[in-house]
Write an enzyme that holds these catalytic residues in place. Structure first.
Site, PDB file in Angstrom:
ATOM      1  N   GLU A  74     -10.385  -8.453  -1.179  1.00  0.00           N
ATOM      2  CA  GLU A  74     -11.025  -8.023  -2.412  1.00  0.00           C
ATOM      3  C   GLU A  74     -11.802  -8.942  -2.896  1.00  0.00           C
ATOM      4  OE1 GLU A  74      -7.982  -5.278  -5.064  1.00  0.00           O
ATOM      5  OE2 GLU A  74      -6.716  -6.499  -3.574  1.00  0.00           O
ATOM      6  N   MET A 128      -2.528  -7.759   6.078  1.00  0.00           N
ATOM      7  CA  MET A 128      -3.424  -8.434   5.393  1.00  0.00           C
ATOM      8  C   MET A 128      -2.790  -8.888   4.080  1.00  0.00           C
ATOM      9  SD  MET A 128      -6.569  -5.802   5.987  1.00  0.00           S
ATOM     10  CE  MET A 128      -6.793  -5.107   7.501  1.00  0.00           C
ATOM     11  N   SER A 170       0.880  -1.145   0.103  1.00  0.00           N
ATOM     12  CA  SER A 170       0.058   0.125  -0.028  1.00  0.00           C
ATOM     13  C   SER A 170       0.943   1.410  -0.006  1.00  0.00           C
ATOM     14  CB  SER A 170      -0.967   0.138   1.145  1.00  0.00           C
ATOM     15  OG  SER A 170      -1.606  -1.077   1.492  1.00  0.00           O
TER      16      SER A 170
END
Ligand SMILES: *[C@@H]1O[C@H](CO)[C@@H](O)[C@H](O)[C@H]1NC(C)=O
Ligand SMILES: *[C@@H]1O[C@H](CO)[C@@H](O)[C@H](O)[C@H]1NC(C)=O
Length: 288
Positions: A96, A226, A40
């Protein structure tokens, strides 16, 4: 559908991975030996590649596409301090909705491209009290929580052309590579940001409860996130050496009286601040 067909459809075949790899090799002169997966907000590293060729995930045959804000969704081939590299700008996550096999699909493709070393980065919550926001943790080991619940990218029929049915994981994170990273940090005067610890993967997308954080601490985890574990499992299965780095973007909350709350904005803010250091570290590491 027969039981065997159901089993074989769990993950992409060797031939499918080969097709993706060949498609990419047909379109770039770079022959990557190092693959970098950017976590990220850490995708800036891909912009540092020279003589680069960029592919949008949606254009690559059989590749999944990314959906998270802050994840660009591009595969970049190019040179980084003289090494032929491939860089994933944006990765895939279980939360997702991808299968764990799709999450790790790119790593199998990397191995068929000729990659020997995988550098994985992520943004993680600090569980260890001695960690500060902005620290960079060299992953020395992991706890695969989804694995405890039967979620492994290695589940399903095993293709020996990738690796063994029962791969060893006690040496998942390469000690020599971790030593090199530390040397690079020392040479840059950034050794005080470096920690070394255990990364625990949860599926997300919710952040951890206080009780869960306390549990993870008693289990010996130093950081929680994650991602990363599925890619590392697949990388080790096909014989890649792995360096894992967690940027500690927040400290988890373990106090019921705390007014603080975990949030994605905090994660992105810390990432922005430390992203250059992480990039420099990876470049320094490749130079050592
Ligand atoms: C790659 O290029 C070769 C030679 O031109 C061609 O035969 C092959 O079909 C191409 N493969 C893919 C997946 O694009
Ligand atoms: C926290 O990290 C320090 C320094 O890396 C380490 O010595 C210590 O064992 C860790 N603490 C726990 C509770 O795991």
């Amino acid at each position: 559908m027969s039981a065997e067909m159901a089993a074989t459809s769990i993950h992409s075949s060797y031939e499918e991975c080969k097709e993706t790899a060949e498609w990419l090799l047909n379109r770039s002169t770079i022959r990557p030996v190092v693959a970098i997966i950017c976590g990220s907000g850490l995708g800036g590293l891909a912009d540092k590649l020279e003589d680069s060729t960029t592919f949008k995930y949606e254009d690559i045959p059989r590749f999944p596409t990314s959906t998270v804000p802050g994840h660009a969704g591009k595969l970049v081939f190019g040179k980084l301090v003289g090494h032929d590299c491939v860089c994933m700008q944006g990765r895939f996550h279980l939360y997702e909705g991808y299968s764990i096999h799709m999450v790790s699909y790119p790593v199998r493709v990397f191995s068929l491209l000729g990659v020997k070393t995988l550098v994985v980065t992520n943004a993680a919550g600090g569980l260890n009290d001695s960690y500060s926001v902005g620290d960079i943790m060299i992953i020395k080991d992991h706890i695969n929580m989804p694995g405890f619940a039967g979620q492994s990218p290695l589940c399903g029929p095993n293709d020996e052309r990738f690796g063994l049915r029962f791969p060893c994981m006690s040496d998942a994170y390469d000690r020599e590579l971790s030593f090199k990273l530390r040397s690079a940090a020392e040479a840059m005067g950034a050794a005080h940001f470096i920690k070394k610890g255990v990364y625990c993967m949860l599926a997300g997308p919710s952040f951890e409860t206080i009780a869960e954080c306390k549990l993870l601490q008693t289990l010996g985890a130093d950081a929680v996130g994650m991602s990363t574990v599925p890619e590392v499992l697949v990388a080790r299965h096909c014989g890649l050496r792995v360096l894992g780095l967690s940027l500690i973007t927040n400290k988890v909350i373990t106090d019921y009286n705390s007014e603080e709350k975990a949030n994605h904005e905090e994660v992105l803010k810390t990432t922005q601040r430390q992203t250059k250091l992480l990039q420099d570290l990876v470049c320094g590491f490749l130079k050592v």
